[in-house]
Scaffold this motif. Structure first.
Motif, PDB file in Angstrom:
ATOM      1  N   ASN A   1      46.089  32.326  44.757  1.00 33.82           N
ATOM      2  CA  ASN A   1      46.575  33.239  45.803  1.00 33.82           C
ATOM      3  C   ASN A   1      46.082  34.665  45.550  1.00 33.82           C
ATOM      4  O   ASN A   1      45.681  35.377  46.478  1.00 33.82           O
ATOM      5  N   ALA A   2      46.105  35.082  44.285  1.00 32.48           N
ATOM      6  CA  ALA A   2      45.657  36.432  43.932  1.00 32.48           C
ATOM      7  C   ALA A   2      44.164  36.587  44.171  1.00 32.48           C
ATOM      8  O   ALA A   2      43.701  37.635  44.636  1.00 32.48           O
ATOM      9  N   LYS A   3      43.390  35.549  43.868  1.00 34.52           N
ATOM     10  CA  LYS A   3      41.935  35.608  44.080  1.00 34.52           C
ATOM     11  C   LYS A   3      41.598  35.617  45.571  1.00 34.52           C
ATOM     12  O   LYS A   3      40.659  36.305  45.989  1.00 34.52           O
ATOM     13  N   PHE A   4      42.378  34.904  46.358  1.00 32.26           N
ATOM     14  CA  PHE A   4      42.147  34.933  47.805  1.00 32.26           C
ATOM     15  C   PHE A   4      42.494  36.312  48.366  1.00 32.26           C
ATOM     16  O   PHE A   4      41.808  36.832  49.240  1.00 32.26           O
ATOM     17  N   ALA A   5      43.568  36.917  47.836  1.00 35.94           N
ATOM     18  CA  ALA A   5      43.927  38.289  48.249  1.00 35.94           C
ATOM     19  C   ALA A   5      42.807  39.259  47.873  1.00 35.94           C
ATOM     20  O   ALA A   5      42.479  40.173  48.641  1.00 35.94           O
ATOM     21  N   ALA A   6      42.214  39.063  46.691  1.00 35.41           N
ATOM     22  CA  ALA A   6      41.098  39.910  46.258  1.00 35.41           C
ATOM     23  C   ALA A   6      39.903  39.746  47.194  1.00 35.41           C
ATOM     24  O   ALA A   6      39.206  40.719  47.511  1.00 35.41           O
ATOM     25  N   LEU A   7      39.667  38.523  47.651  1.00 32.19           N
ATOM     26  CA  LEU A   7      38.576  38.260  48.598  1.00 32.19           C
ATOM     27  C   LEU A   7      38.828  38.970  49.926  1.00 32.19           C
ATOM     28  O   LEU A   7      37.919  39.604  50.483  1.00 32.19           O
ATOM     29  N   ILE A   8      40.060  38.897  50.434  1.00 35.51           N
ATOM     30  CA  ILE A   8      40.413  39.584  51.687  1.00 35.51           C
ATOM     31  C   ILE A   8      40.252  41.095  51.515  1.00 35.51           C
ATOM     32  O   ILE A   8      39.694  41.785  52.373  1.00 35.51           O
ATOM     33  N   CYS A   9      40.765  41.592  50.389  1.00 26.92           N
ATOM     34  CA  CYS A   9      40.675  43.025  50.072  1.00 26.92           C
ATOM     35  C   CYS A   9      39.225  43.500  50.118  1.00 26.92           C
ATOM     36  O   CYS A   9      38.909  44.519  50.731  1.00 26.92           O
ATOM     37  N   ALA A  10      38.326  42.748  49.480  1.00 24.54           N
ATOM     38  CA  ALA A  10      36.910  43.139  49.419  1.00 24.54           C
ATOM     39  C   ALA A  10      36.233  42.997  50.780  1.00 24.54           C
ATOM     40  O   ALA A  10      35.438  43.859  51.186  1.00 24.54           O
ATOM     41  N   ALA A  11      36.536  41.931  51.496  1.00 27.09           N
ATOM     42  CA  ALA A  11      35.852  41.658  52.774  1.00 27.09           C
ATOM     43  C   ALA A  11      36.223  42.641  53.869  1.00 27.09           C
ATOM     44  O   ALA A  11      35.412  42.938  54.752  1.00 27.09           O
ATOM     45  N   GLY A  12      37.464  43.177  53.822  1.00 27.75           N
ATOM     46  CA  GLY A  12      37.902  44.046  54.907  1.00 27.75           C
ATOM     47  C   GLY A  12      38.326  45.441  54.500  1.00 27.75           C
ATOM     48  O   GLY A  12      38.853  46.193  55.320  1.00 27.75           O
ATOM     49  N   ASN A  13      38.126  45.807  53.199  1.00 25.27           N
ATOM     50  CA  ASN A  13      38.552  47.129  52.715  1.00 25.27           C
ATOM     51  C   ASN A  13      40.057  47.348  52.879  1.00 25.27           C
ATOM     52  O   ASN A  13      40.500  48.340  53.452  1.00 25.27           O
ATOM     53  N   HIS A  14      40.826  46.405  52.363  1.00 24.87           N
ATOM     54  CA  HIS A  14      42.291  46.474  52.487  1.00 24.87           C
ATOM     55  C   HIS A  14      42.920  46.948  51.183  1.00 24.87           C
ATOM     56  O   HIS A  14      42.461  46.593  50.095  1.00 24.87           O
ATOM     57  N   ASN A  15      44.016  47.714  51.298  1.00 24.77           N
ATOM     58  CA  ASN A  15      44.761  48.160  50.122  1.00 24.77           C
ATOM     59  C   ASN A  15      45.578  46.999  49.559  1.00 24.77           C
ATOM     60  O   ASN A  15      46.099  46.176  50.319  1.00 24.77           O
ATOM     61  N   LEU A  16      45.706  46.964  48.219  1.00 23.74           N
ATOM     62  CA  LEU A  16      46.256  45.777  47.558  1.00 23.74           C
ATOM     63  C   LEU A  16      47.107  46.163  46.351  1.00 23.74           C
ATOM     64  O   LEU A  16      46.729  47.049  45.576  1.00 23.74           O
ATOM     65  N   ILE A  17      48.259  45.502  46.214  1.00 21.43           N
ATOM     66  CA  ILE A  17      49.095  45.665  45.010  1.00 21.43           C
ATOM     67  C   ILE A  17      49.355  44.291  44.396  1.00 21.43           C
ATOM     68  O   ILE A  17      49.715  43.342  45.098  1.00 21.43           O
ATOM     69  N   PHE A  18      49.141  44.194  43.072  1.00 22.05           N
ATOM     70  CA  PHE A  18      49.486  42.995  42.316  1.00 22.05           C
ATOM     71  C   PHE A  18      50.761  43.270  41.518  1.00 22.05           C
ATOM     72  O   PHE A  18      50.852  44.273  40.810  1.00 22.05           O
ATOM     73  N   GLU A  19      51.728  42.363  41.626  1.00 20.92           N
ATOM     74  CA  GLU A  19      52.942  42.450  40.804  1.00 20.92           C
ATOM     75  C   GLU A  19      53.048  41.191  39.968  1.00 20.92           C
ATOM     76  O   GLU A  19      52.931  40.074  40.498  1.00 20.92           O
ATOM     77  N   GLY A  20      53.242  41.356  38.658  1.00 19.46           N
ATOM     78  CA  GLY A  20      53.338  40.173  37.798  1.00 19.46           C
ATOM     79  C   GLY A  20      53.594  40.553  36.356  1.00 19.46           C
ATOM     80  O   GLY A  20      53.519  41.723  35.972  1.00 19.46           O
ATOM     81  N   SER A  21      53.883  39.551  35.545  1.00 21.77           N
ATOM     82  CA  SER A  21      54.180  39.764  34.130  1.00 21.77           C
ATOM     83  C   SER A  21      52.926  40.196  33.374  1.00 21.77           C
ATOM     84  O   SER A  21      51.803  39.910  33.812  1.00 21.77           O
ATOM     85  N   PRO A  22      53.086  40.887  32.249  1.00 20.70           N
ATOM     86  CA  PRO A  22      51.924  41.299  31.459  1.00 20.70           C
ATOM     87  C   PRO A  22      51.065  40.096  31.061  1.00 20.70           C
ATOM     88  O   PRO A  22      51.587  39.057  30.650  1.00 20.70           O
ATOM     89  N   GLY A  23      49.748  40.228  31.222  1.00 22.03           N
ATOM     90  CA  GLY A  23      48.826  39.171  30.804  1.00 22.03           C
ATOM     91  C   GLY A  23      48.537  38.114  31.840  1.00 22.03           C
ATOM     92  O   GLY A  23      47.791  37.171  31.575  1.00 22.03           O
ATOM     93  N   CYS A  24      49.098  38.253  33.063  1.00 24.25           N
ATOM     94  CA  CYS A  24      48.864  37.215  34.076  1.00 24.25           C
ATOM     95  C   CYS A  24      47.538  37.398  34.817  1.00 24.25           C
ATOM     96  O   CYS A  24      47.135  36.542  35.598  1.00 24.25           O
ATOM     97  N   GLY A  25      46.851  38.533  34.588  1.00 23.79           N
ATOM     98  CA  GLY A  25      45.507  38.696  35.176  1.00 23.79           C
ATOM     99  C   GLY A  25      45.396  39.763  36.240  1.00 23.79           C
ATOM    100  O   GLY A  25      44.400  39.815  36.964  1.00 23.79           O
ATOM    101  N   LYS A  26      46.385  40.649  36.357  1.00 24.10           N
ATOM    102  CA  LYS A  26      46.369  41.675  37.412  1.00 24.10           C
ATOM    103  C   LYS A  26      45.156  42.601  37.269  1.00 24.10           C
ATOM    104  O   LYS A  26      44.367  42.769  38.191  1.00 24.10           O
TER     105      LYS A  26
END
Length: 506
Positions: A213-238
């Motif tokens: 899900n996070a990688k798909f969000a990153a793809l959307i972010c890159a493809a359309g210049n969208h602002n993005l926030i990741f929330e998660g525990s330390p070490g999960c890959g944010k």
């Protein structure tokens, strides 16, 4: 009176400056006037040494050099060459400098050097069509040769510069002409405009295990210049995902590549013309003026301006000061910011992608399946309250990340993602969009973010259920438009809209 054209930076833009001279009878002296900085005041010694060491005698007259207009503050050592030419050719009556802009710092032995301000000055003048012919050293020419529609002439030292201007003859000057260079990268052509990109992935998404899900969000972010926030525990890959997004961003136009080089020069960094967008990563202890630009008298460039057309990444988002986070609302909404100081007002473009990462609570373990959270409800609420609703309303994609198990096999390479981004970029440009989906204006949303019949009632239900504001509705539509582009859909479908709504913060 002979005039040599030069220029000085005012914020991030350049102002044309005329270098004038007068030689009058009186006690021999050498004065430079015109509201000049210390660096220009010191050029008297550099110019005098360069001319005397190359066999040129100072005329026994009162020499006055004026940098006009005199009510504008000038700075920079690139005026050296123009000042030296005025003195060395003081007895030449013909206007041999016509239409030429002259830039270069002089060493004590007469060699001409490049300076960090020459490239941004020339680029600014060229964008405003104020410059055509330019005389510089070879190091400067290598950089500015990427700017289109310029006649660049190169000289090594003060001797060559004087020989160059000794004849107002096209054939004589052609020997000093510098050939423009071309960018050697992958290109695509859309609507007669060329865009550049590079298939080099220093940090690859193939290293990120799971987190679909996070990688798909990153793809959307890159493809359309969208602002993005990741929330998660330390070490999960944010942070890991965030730092890889810059390699899959859309291709760059020549104008964007030159603008990136200009910002690097203004930040006193080595200039490059690689079509990989800027990635700025300020620490959460950074001051407000370092983020937005500041200075006691003159406005100076900050992180948000330096990240224009690229990424601004805030790690540990809630630890940034409240004043910085609230001040981010204007550049995120308007894609520009005005910095006002006593002596200047400077407007910067801020068309960056804002990416941030944050923990779910102060200890970071609230979402962890392994560790126990040590925070109480009040601490968690206080931590979350550092981010206001108006600030979060400007975020397009909000992703909550869970722990990744070691046996996760779902991997995708940056090259695959980049190919999808380029295809979505082509669709947006072929529709006639001047901006990518994430930066569309309100009137463009109505034009390009069209829903199919099945999606319209779904959006109306979502507006009521999620209590969406007008801004939130537009964010949902823009993200859905990018998802539709990635899925090669002409209009936004029900599935595109549902996926877009899933990325809204609850």
């Amino acid at each position: 009176m002979k005039i040599i054209n030069s220029a000085s930076l005012d914020g991030i833009d350049a102002l044309s400056i005329s270098v004038e001279s007068s030689f009058t009878k009186g006690l021999p002296s050498f004065t430079i006037v015109g509201l000049i900085s210390t660096s220009i005041q010191e050029s008297k010694d550099r110019v005098k040494s360069a001319l005397l060491m190359n066999g040129y005698k100072f005329p026994p007259l009162k020499i006055t050099i004026n940098l006009s207009p005199s009510d504008i503050k000038k700075k920079g050592t690139h005026f050296d060459l123009a000042i030296a030419l005025q003195i060395a050719l003081y007895d030449v009556t013909k206007d041999v400098f016509k239409d030429f802009y002259v830039f270069g710092e002089l060493s004590l032995n007469g060699e001409i050097k490049d300076t960090s301000t020459i490239f941004p000055i020339v680029l600014s003048l060229a964008k405003n069509k104020k410059i055509k012919k330019i005389l510089v050293c070879e190091d400067s020419a290598k950089k500015i040769s990427n700017i289109p529609d310029l006649e660049i002439y190169v000289v090594k030292n003060i001797d060559e510069a004087l020989i160059f201007f000794s004849k107002d003859d096209k054939e004589h000057r052609e020997k000093y002409r510098y050939k423009s260079s071309k960018l050697d990268y992958e290109t695509i052509k859309i609507n007669d405009e060329k865009f550049y990109y590079e298939k080099k992935y220093t940090e690859d998404f193939i290293d990120v295990i799971g987190q679909e899900n996070a990688k798909f969000a990153a793809l959307i972010c890159a493809a359309g210049n969208h602002n993005l926030i990741f929330e998660g525990s330390p070490g999960c890959g944010k942070s890991m995902i965030s730092k890889r997004i810059k390699y899959i961003l859309p291709p760059m136009s020549l104008e964007e590549i030159l603008e990136k080089a200009k910002l690097l020069a203004l930040d006193y960094k080595e200039i490059d013309f690689v079509p990989i967008r800027a990635f700025r990563n300020p620490h959460h202890s950074s001051t407000k003026s370092s983020i937005f630009g500041g200075g006691s008298a003159n406005a100076k460039i900050g992180e948000i301006a330096l990240s224009n057309n690229g990424i601004l990444f805030f790690d540990e988002l809630p630890h940034f000061s409240k004043s910085i986070l609230e001040a981010m609302r204007e550049p995120l909404e308007d894609n520009k910011i005005l910095i006002s100081r006593v002596n200047s007002k400077t407007e910067y473009e801020t068309k960056f992608i804002f990416i941030a990462s944050m923990n779910p609570c102060p200890c970071g373990n609230l979402l962890s399946s392994i560790k126990n959270c040590r925070c109480n409800e009040a601490e968690i609420q206080r931590y979350k309250n550092r981010l206001s609703d108006p600030f979060l309303d400007r975020i397009d994609l909000y992703v909550v990340m869970n722990d990744t198990s070691n046996d996760s096999k779902n991997t995708v390479s940056s090259e695959e993602l980049h190919t999808n981004v380029i295809n979505a970029f082509k669709r947006q440009k072929q529709r006639g969009q001047s901006e990518l989906n994430g930066k569309l204006k309100d009137e463009d949303i109505k034009k390009y973010c069209l829903l199919d019949n099945e999606s319209k009632p779904l959006l109306e239900k979502a507006i009521i259920s999620y209590e969406l504001t007008f801004r939130s509705i537009n964010k949902v539509l823009k993200v859905a438009r990018t998802i539709a582009d990635l899925n090669d859909n002409e209009n936004i479908t029900k599935n595109d809209l549902l996926k877009s709504l899933s990325f809204r913060r609850r």
